[in-house]
Design an enzyme around this catalytic site. Sequence first.
Site, mmCIF file in Angstrom:
data_model
loop_
_atom_site.group_PDB
_atom_site.id
_atom_site.type_symbol
_atom_site.label_atom_id
_atom_site.label_comp_id
_atom_site.label_asym_id
_atom_site.label_seq_id
_atom_site.Cartn_x
_atom_site.Cartn_y
_atom_site.Cartn_z
ATOM 1 N N TYR A 178 0.667 -1.189 -0.082
ATOM 2 C CA TYR A 178 0.234 -0.165 -0.135
ATOM 3 C C TYR A 178 0.831 0.840 0.273
ATOM 4 C CZ TYR A 178 -4.337 -2.756 1.512
ATOM 5 O OH TYR A 178 -5.676 -3.563 1.075
ATOM 6 N N SER A 209 -2.697 -5.398 -7.179
ATOM 7 C CA SER A 209 -2.184 -4.881 -6.415
ATOM 8 C C SER A 209 -2.576 -4.959 -4.918
ATOM 9 C CB SER A 209 -3.439 -3.700 -6.716
ATOM 10 O OG SER A 209 -4.869 -4.180 -6.870
ATOM 11 N N ASP A 210 -2.285 -4.847 -3.576
ATOM 12 C CA ASP A 210 -2.541 -5.105 -2.638
ATOM 13 C C ASP A 210 -4.592 -4.567 -2.796
ATOM 14 O OD1 ASP A 210 -3.348 -6.299 -0.581
ATOM 15 O OD2 ASP A 210 -2.124 -5.466 0.679
ATOM 16 N N TRP A 211 -5.328 -4.667 -1.902
ATOM 17 C CA TRP A 211 -6.886 -4.749 -2.194
ATOM 18 C C TRP A 211 -6.664 -3.881 -1.581
ATOM 19 C CZ3 TRP A 211 -5.448 -9.303 -3.650
ATOM 20 C CH2 TRP A 211 -6.302 -10.367 -4.037
ATOM 21 N N GLY A 213 -5.426 -0.715 -3.456
ATOM 22 C CA GLY A 213 -4.122 -0.451 -3.409
ATOM 23 C C GLY A 213 -3.646 0.290 -4.476
#
Length: 392
Positions: A178, A209-211, A213
């Site tokens: 993030y 990507s992170d959720w 993010g």
Amino acid sequence: MINDTLLSFTAGRDMWSTVAANDVPSAKMADGPMGIASGRVDERDVSILTPSGIALAASWDRALAGVVGALVGGEAKRKGVDMVLAPNLNLARSPNAGRVFEMFGEDPLLAGTLGVAWSRGLQSRRVGSIAKHLVCNDSETQRDRYDAIVDETTLREIYLLPFEMVARAGCAGILTAYNRVNGDYCAQNAPVLTDILRHEWRYGGFTVSDWFGTHAGAESLNAGLDLEMPGPARFMGTKLRDAAAHGTVGVNRVEEAVDRIQIAARTWAGGDAGAEPGDRDTILAQAAAAGFTLLRNDGDLLPVAPGSVRQLAVIGPNALAPCFQGGTFAKIALRPDAILPVEALRARFGVETIVFAPGCPLAAAAGNACTPRARSRRWLRHRHDRRLLRWP
């Protein structure tokens, strides 16, 4: 011309799945690493809970880490999961880390070595390993806002080394963090995602990507991000239509990203996990015990055999209200009737032998107790505990 079907693959279909089309299956992901967490994360959807990463690190046992990863892989297949967001290769170098229990400590070589073993164990069950969180995601405090300013030598020799090891070992994917690194969000950090990951390491898996993010579409894709999660698209996917029409993103880059996502889906979606690496309960007990360190055993006092003592004092609130795991989005749903330590001791030594006392209230337990019974222990919820929990 880049059509919508092609673009759609660069974003998730829903919260946990990739887009499917024609002969390309949808791959379902779930959070990890201590078990399988996604969808209904409550008593209706329990998962095995493995020892924490920091406990596995204390064992210094690559083979053991691999077997634990294989157990999680079998659990993933049982729950219809194709890829797991794990292992966590961030380093425990800050008191603000917050998720140290998931990590393999602060030594990059140890973290990378055990991360490779765990990842290979998971993938031996035909479940893809998505290593996280690239990179310098070493603080939960304001993790989506802070900017990690780090010189190149430190970045490469400490923070990137575990990811390099797992990437070269062939993990299915890598998840971006993030935070920012040297000014750029990790999901659009070209020096890391393209210059290092692709050009230097020759990594062939996909990046995700992170959720929630991602912060931009064309910038992320051009920097080297292949997949935005979760879906439906917020910045990538068909949201890239105008950028594609104006040439802001090129057809080669889109096709490259889509190829990687489709290869991952075809490789990991469906299939059989094969046989377990051994008796699950035995492996979990051995893995938990391997993380303990005995500094001194005067007079060979330990182990204490049943019948060898008249009374055994068990002091401390964790014996009755244990925190089986830390607080995180990857929390594993546990059975509400999990056996508590003091109960297990009474079953082994006899009820009359075990004398229990809380000793003192445990501040962390007030917020992180992980069983319904633990949450009901009113003696863990004193105002004093609340004051200790308040962040300054």
